[in-house]
Design a protein around this motif. Structure first.
Motif: not given
Length: 246
Positions: A236-245
């Motif tokens: 997910x992070x490699x695709x440019x996403x961040x984890x929900x807070x």
């Protein structure tokens, strides 16, 4: 007269150092395999040049018309084949639009891109290279990997619509387009190991949610909303996403 020799001297100087420059561009090490055509060695993200493999959330149909996670399978087969060995990747260009170095990779002298295409886990990316056209033909004739059933070419799948061509040896069922077009973000995860949901918020930012996240159950996986499944936080992070807070 003296000036005439300067270009020749410069060419000799460059030629002498070209092998060293090429060697310096090589990237070696045991990789983390993100997708069938995308790996990471150390902090360097690498796109395997000349081929295109299915994304981990892409689904295909087998020869019985049943859907299966061909993108996950491509990654797993590559991992089983050479994932625990040291790779040598020869850089071809600086980076693609996602910031990945484009390279040709070898393991113990084996051309990894050639193996992927010949095994049916990737296609020759003819838009950029014809290096693996003959390997794709062999895989198609042998009904290897994805060719056993029905699927959409990875480059078409990323911009798919109802007119997208379906490839493969099997005659696709009447609902094949509906299944294959919905694979990116259908309501059912492409694999039991790929249950992280990614969605786009009102600001256009990609957010990912694990099953333990507060809003996980509320996220509806629909293509029009830009949602997709991920198999790990790293994907997910490699695709440019961040984890929900939350």
């Amino acid at each position: 007269m003296r000036m005439k020799f300067l270009p020749a001297i410069a060419l000799l100087f460059i030629s002498a150092f070209l092998p060293a420059l090429a060697q310096a561009a090589d990237i070696t090490g045991v990789p983390k395999i993100r997708e069938g055509d995308s790996i990471q060695i150390g902090s360097t993200r690498i796109r395997l040049g000349g081929i295109d493999a299915p994304s981990v959330d892409q689904l295909c149909l087998n020869n019985s018309g049943e859907r299966w996670a061909c993108g996950v399978a491509a990654r797993e087969e590559l991992t089983k084949h050479v994932g625990d060995k040291s790779w040598t990747c020869h850089q071809r260009q600086a980076a693609d639009r996602r910031g990945r170095v484009v390279a040709h990779c070898e393991v113990d002298g084996e051309d990894i891109q050639k193996w992927l295409v010949a095994s049916g886990w990737a296609l020759s990316y003819a838009r950029f290279s014809h290096d693996y056209d003959s390997d794709e033909k062999a895989a198609r004739e042998a009904k290897a990997g994805m060719w056993q059933g029905a699927f959409i070419a990875p480059w078409d799948w990323r911009v798919r619509n109802k007119k997208t061509t379906i490839l493969g040896a099997a005659k696709p069922p009447p609902n094949a387009h509906a299944i294959l077009l919905a694979s990116a973000s259908g309501s059912v995860a492409p694999s039991p190991d790929c249950t992280i949901k990614g969605n786009v918020n009102g600001s256009g930012e990609c957010i990912y949610h694990t099953p333990a996240s507060r809003w996980y159950a509320q996220i509806k996986m629909t293509i029009s909303k830009g949602t997709r499944w991920f198999c790990s936080k790293e994907d997910a992070e490699a695709a440019g996403c961040r984890e929900t807070r939350r």
